[in-house]
Design a protein around this motif. Structure first.
Motif, PDB file in Angstrom:
ATOM      1  N   THR A   1       0.878  -1.169   0.000  1.00  0.00           N
ATOM      2  CA  THR A   1       0.000   0.000   0.000  1.00  0.00           C
ATOM      3  C   THR A   1       0.912   1.216   0.000  1.00  0.00           C
ATOM      4  OG1 THR A   1      -0.102   0.229   2.408  1.00  0.00           O
ATOM      5  CG2 THR A   1      -1.759  -1.221   1.377  1.00  0.00           C
ATOM      6  N   PRO A   2       0.357   2.413  -0.254  1.00  0.00           N
ATOM      7  CA  PRO A   2       1.221   3.600  -0.273  1.00  0.00           C
ATOM      8  C   PRO A   2       1.953   3.842   1.040  1.00  0.00           C
ATOM      9  CG  PRO A   2      -0.892   4.084  -1.299  1.00  0.00           C
ATOM     10  CD  PRO A   2      -1.023   2.720  -0.689  1.00  0.00           C
ATOM     11  N   GLY A   3       1.339   3.451   2.172  1.00  0.00           N
ATOM     12  CA  GLY A   3       1.951   3.735   3.462  1.00  0.00           C
ATOM     13  C   GLY A   3       2.468   2.529   4.207  1.00  0.00           C
ATOM     14  N   SER A   4       2.551   1.383   3.559  1.00  0.00           N
ATOM     15  CA  SER A   4       2.998   0.173   4.250  1.00  0.00           C
ATOM     16  C   SER A   4       4.301   0.421   5.000  1.00  0.00           C
ATOM     17  CB  SER A   4       3.200  -0.968   3.258  1.00  0.00           C
ATOM     18  OG  SER A   4       1.966  -1.504   2.851  1.00  0.00           O
ATOM     19  N   ALA A   5       4.407  -0.206   6.187  1.00  0.00           N
ATOM     20  CA  ALA A   5       5.550   0.030   7.048  1.00  0.00           C
ATOM     21  C   ALA A   5       6.063  -1.274   7.627  1.00  0.00           C
ATOM     22  CB  ALA A   5       5.152   0.969   8.188  1.00  0.00           C
ATOM     23  N   VAL A   6       7.294  -1.245   8.105  1.00  0.00           N
ATOM     24  CA  VAL A   6       7.860  -2.330   8.903  1.00  0.00           C
ATOM     25  C   VAL A   6       8.232  -1.757  10.256  1.00  0.00           C
ATOM     26  CG1 VAL A   6       8.704  -3.592   6.890  1.00  0.00           C
ATOM     27  CG2 VAL A   6      10.233  -1.986   8.073  1.00  0.00           C
ATOM     28  N   LEU A   7       8.238  -2.620  11.257  1.00  0.00           N
ATOM     29  CA  LEU A   7       8.658  -2.240  12.598  1.00  0.00           C
ATOM     30  C   LEU A   7       9.962  -2.948  12.910  1.00  0.00           C
ATOM     31  CD1 LEU A   7       8.063  -0.857  15.361  1.00  0.00           C
ATOM     32  CD2 LEU A   7       6.930  -2.999  16.026  1.00  0.00           C
ATOM     33  N   ARG A   8      11.006  -2.179  13.183  1.00  0.00           N
ATOM     34  CA  ARG A   8      12.310  -2.757  13.502  1.00  0.00           C
ATOM     35  C   ARG A   8      12.497  -2.815  15.016  1.00  0.00           C
ATOM     36  NH1 ARG A   8      15.040  -3.914   9.230  1.00  0.00           N
ATOM     37  NH2 ARG A   8      14.792  -2.728   7.285  1.00  0.00           N
ATOM     38  N   LEU A   9      13.109  -3.911  15.452  1.00  0.00           N
ATOM     39  CA  LEU A   9      13.413  -4.124  16.870  1.00  0.00           C
ATOM     40  C   LEU A   9      14.919  -4.314  17.004  1.00  0.00           C
ATOM     41  CD1 LEU A   9      11.571  -6.643  19.210  1.00  0.00           C
ATOM     42  CD2 LEU A   9      14.049  -6.500  19.186  1.00  0.00           C
ATOM     43  N   ALA A  10      15.503  -3.594  17.927  1.00  0.00           N
ATOM     44  CA  ALA A  10      16.928  -3.754  18.230  1.00  0.00           C
ATOM     45  C   ALA A  10      17.092  -3.663  19.733  1.00  0.00           C
ATOM     46  CB  ALA A  10      17.768  -2.682  17.535  1.00  0.00           C
ATOM     47  N   SER A  11      17.559  -4.757  20.338  1.00  0.00           N
ATOM     48  CA  SER A  11      17.765  -4.783  21.780  1.00  0.00           C
ATOM     49  C   SER A  11      18.982  -5.644  22.080  1.00  0.00           C
ATOM     50  CB  SER A  11      16.530  -5.341  22.492  1.00  0.00           C
ATOM     51  OG  SER A  11      16.706  -5.338  23.898  1.00  0.00           O
ATOM     52  N   GLY A  12      20.010  -5.027  22.639  1.00  0.00           N
ATOM     53  CA  GLY A  12      21.256  -5.748  22.822  1.00  0.00           C
ATOM     54  C   GLY A  12      21.785  -6.211  21.474  1.00  0.00           C
ATOM     55  N   ALA A  13      22.122  -7.497  21.383  1.00  0.00           N
ATOM     56  CA  ALA A  13      22.615  -8.057  20.122  1.00  0.00           C
ATOM     57  C   ALA A  13      21.494  -8.569  19.235  1.00  0.00           C
ATOM     58  CB  ALA A  13      23.594  -9.195  20.418  1.00  0.00           C
ATOM     59  N   GLU A  14      20.246  -8.535  19.713  1.00  0.00           N
ATOM     60  CA  GLU A  14      19.121  -9.112  18.974  1.00  0.00           C
ATOM     61  C   GLU A  14      18.511  -8.099  18.013  1.00  0.00           C
ATOM     62  OE1 GLU A  14      18.456 -12.167  19.088  1.00  0.00           O
ATOM     63  OE2 GLU A  14      19.226 -12.920  20.984  1.00  0.00           O
ATOM     64  N   ARG A  15      18.121  -8.603  16.832  1.00  0.00           N
ATOM     65  CA  ARG A  15      17.486  -7.784  15.821  1.00  0.00           C
ATOM     66  C   ARG A  15      16.273  -8.518  15.258  1.00  0.00           C
ATOM     67  NH1 ARG A  15      20.509  -5.065  18.013  1.00  0.00           N
ATOM     68  NH2 ARG A  15      22.158  -3.681  17.225  1.00  0.00           N
ATOM     69  N   ALA A  16      15.219  -7.772  14.956  1.00  0.00           N
ATOM     70  CA  ALA A  16      14.021  -8.364  14.356  1.00  0.00           C
ATOM     71  C   ALA A  16      13.326  -7.306  13.517  1.00  0.00           C
ATOM     72  CB  ALA A  16      13.071  -8.905  15.427  1.00  0.00           C
ATOM     73  N   VAL A  17      12.501  -7.775  12.574  1.00  0.00           N
ATOM     74  CA  VAL A  17      11.716  -6.859  11.768  1.00  0.00           C
ATOM     75  C   VAL A  17      10.337  -7.470  11.520  1.00  0.00           C
ATOM     76  CG1 VAL A  17      12.754  -7.752   9.619  1.00  0.00           C
ATOM     77  CG2 VAL A  17      11.609  -5.511   9.619  1.00  0.00           C
ATOM     78  N   PHE A  18       9.311  -6.722  11.930  1.00  0.00           N
ATOM     79  CA  PHE A  18       7.924  -7.106  11.687  1.00  0.00           C
ATOM     80  C   PHE A  18       7.546  -6.541  10.320  1.00  0.00           C
ATOM     81  CE2 PHE A  18       8.657  -6.858  16.193  1.00  0.00           C
ATOM     82  CZ  PHE A  18       7.937  -7.909  16.746  1.00  0.00           C
ATOM     83  N   VAL A  19       7.288  -7.430   9.349  1.00  0.00           N
ATOM     84  CA  VAL A  19       7.219  -6.989   7.956  1.00  0.00           C
ATOM     85  C   VAL A  19       5.797  -6.831   7.420  1.00  0.00           C
ATOM     86  CG1 VAL A  19       9.482  -7.938   7.418  1.00  0.00           C
ATOM     87  CG2 VAL A  19       7.431  -9.329   7.008  1.00  0.00           C
ATOM     88  N   GLY A  20       4.771  -7.023   8.267  1.00  0.00           N
ATOM     89  CA  GLY A  20       3.405  -6.850   7.787  1.00  0.00           C
ATOM     90  C   GLY A  20       3.119  -7.718   6.588  1.00  0.00           C
ATOM     91  N   ASP A  21       2.588  -7.108   5.522  1.00  0.00           N
ATOM     92  CA  ASP A  21       2.231  -7.850   4.311  1.00  0.00           C
ATOM     93  C   ASP A  21       3.295  -7.770   3.234  1.00  0.00           C
ATOM     94  OD1 ASP A  21      -0.069  -8.716   5.444  1.00  0.00           O
ATOM     95  OD2 ASP A  21      -1.440  -7.670   4.111  1.00  0.00           O
ATOM     96  N   LEU A  22       4.518  -7.467   3.619  1.00  0.00           N
ATOM     97  CA  LEU A  22       5.634  -7.586   2.680  1.00  0.00           C
ATOM     98  C   LEU A  22       5.718  -9.024   2.170  1.00  0.00           C
ATOM     99  CD1 LEU A  22       8.069  -5.627   1.883  1.00  0.00           C
ATOM    100  CD2 LEU A  22       9.408  -7.036   3.427  1.00  0.00           C
ATOM    101  N   LEU A  23       5.307  -9.972   3.041  1.00  0.00           N
ATOM    102  CA  LEU A  23       5.292 -11.395   2.700  1.00  0.00           C
ATOM    103  C   LEU A  23       3.942 -11.984   3.064  1.00  0.00           C
ATOM    104  CD1 LEU A  23       8.716 -12.331   4.351  1.00  0.00           C
ATOM    105  CD2 LEU A  23       8.312 -12.088   1.887  1.00  0.00           C
ATOM    106  N   HIS A  24       3.347 -12.735   2.133  1.00  0.00           N
ATOM    107  CA  HIS A  24       2.157 -13.536   2.427  1.00  0.00           C
ATOM    108  C   HIS A  24       2.479 -15.021   2.453  1.00  0.00           C
ATOM    109  CE1 HIS A  24      -0.163  -9.887   1.597  1.00  0.00           C
ATOM    110  NE2 HIS A  24      -1.201 -10.486   2.126  1.00  0.00           N
TER     111      HIS A  24
END
Length: 317
Positions: free
Chosen positions: A227-250
């Motif tokens: 969508t025009p405004g689709s977003a991801v949420l990045r997480l960084a805590s200590g050495a850990e990394r994650a990304v919540f990608v929404g509908d980037l992937l089905h």
């Protein structure tokens, strides 16, 4: 391209709540719990990801089935779910599913649904009044539905104390100023009116663009295309990394070959470019990837594999 499906979890701490059935993973100082609204066969696989050739599914059937694909009738297995993120002393919800009692004539699977999502959320230890932040990765029906609930015939925010973070570009496109998605789908007006407009009226909506920092661990970033405004949420805590990608992937086939969009992507070229960029960074930085709709194990690490990527390890959430 055939990739085995590893069954070992990532090197994150994992605990299971035996009462709710939910499983929590710990990433540094942040806890992540998946709350499932519904899971099962959703649509024919080659309708959901129309560009993915038959052989891409068949060559990887040994790990796509049965958690992500049902070969006997070509059904993609998907989940409607919310990620509960406990970070910096606050409770954050990432996407809010379909919701109950919605008029969705253009989407029969979402029309007048009745699910025990709030019960599942409670069993995971979250009451509506406990939620501090709601993240809508984009304004589609299955990501904003529980933003609101029906109270005596009026839609009101489900999470009364929460700040609702909504991408400004999607709020414009799907709202009245954008003609409710340009009038392309009848459901877009209904979604906005019952799940977004009431949040504005209650003064709980925060529109953002570009990037938005939630706390020291969590940052929203624009990831347009779906969508025009689709977003991801990045997480960084200590050495850990994650990304919540929404509908980037089905579907995981989009990891194997990022050139294949879902049938819901509004700007196909931009969606492909965004998918390659996000997956490339995830592979390079060993980010845990958390899609909105994967059945079975809910999250995974990816690695580069030729022109695409491949599952490295699954995290069972």
């Amino acid at each position: 391209m055939n990739t085995p499906d590893p069954t070992t979890d990532t090197t994150t701490d994992t605990t299971t709540d035996r009462t709710s059935g939910s499983r929590t993973i710990r990433l540094g100082e942040v806890e992540v719990t998946r709350v499932v609204e519904w899971q099962g066969p959703f649509a024919p696989a080659r309708e959901l990801v129309p560009g993915a050739p038959e052989h891409l599914w068949a060559d990887n059937a040994d790990w796509l089935a049965p958690r992500h694909w049902r070969p006997e009738d070509d059904q993609a297995i998907m989940a409607l779910q919310t990620w509960v993120v406990r970070s910096a002393g606050r409770t954050v919800l990432v996407d809010t599913g379909v919701g109950n009692g919605r008029e969705r004539p253009g989407t029969p699977a979402f029309h007048h649904r009745q699910d025990d999502f709030l019960g599942a959320l409670a069993r995971a230890g979250v009451r509506p009044q406990d939620v501090d932040v709601v993240v809508n990765t984009h304004v589609h029906a299955d990501h904003v539905g529980w933003n609101t609930t029906d109270r005596e015939g009026e839609w009101v925010p489900t999470f009364p104390h929460a700040q609702y973070l909504i991408p400004a570009a999607d709020d414009f496109h799907f709202g009245p100023r954008g003609g409710y998605g340009g009038g392309a789908r009848v459901d877009d007006r209904l979604v906005y009116e019952d799940s977004i407009a009431p949040v504005h009226r209650a003064g709980r909506a925060v529109l953002w663009e570009g990037s938005h920092r939630i706390d020291e661990h969590l940052t929203l970033e624009a990831a347009p295309g779906h969508t025009p405004g689709s977003a991801v949420l990045r997480l960084a805590s200590g050495a850990e990394r994650a990304v919540f990608v929404g509908d980037l992937l089905h579907s995981p086939v989009q990891i194997l070959d990022p050139a294949h969009n879902s049938c819901f992507c509004q700007d196909p070229e931009q969606a492909v470019a965004t998918r390659r960029r996000i997956l490339g960074r995830a592979a390079a930085e060993r980010e845990l990837v958390l899609p909105a709709h994967f059945g079975g194990a809910g999250a995974l690490e990816v690695r580069a594999n030729g022109d695409g990527f491949a599952p490295a390890r699954w995290a069972h959430t």
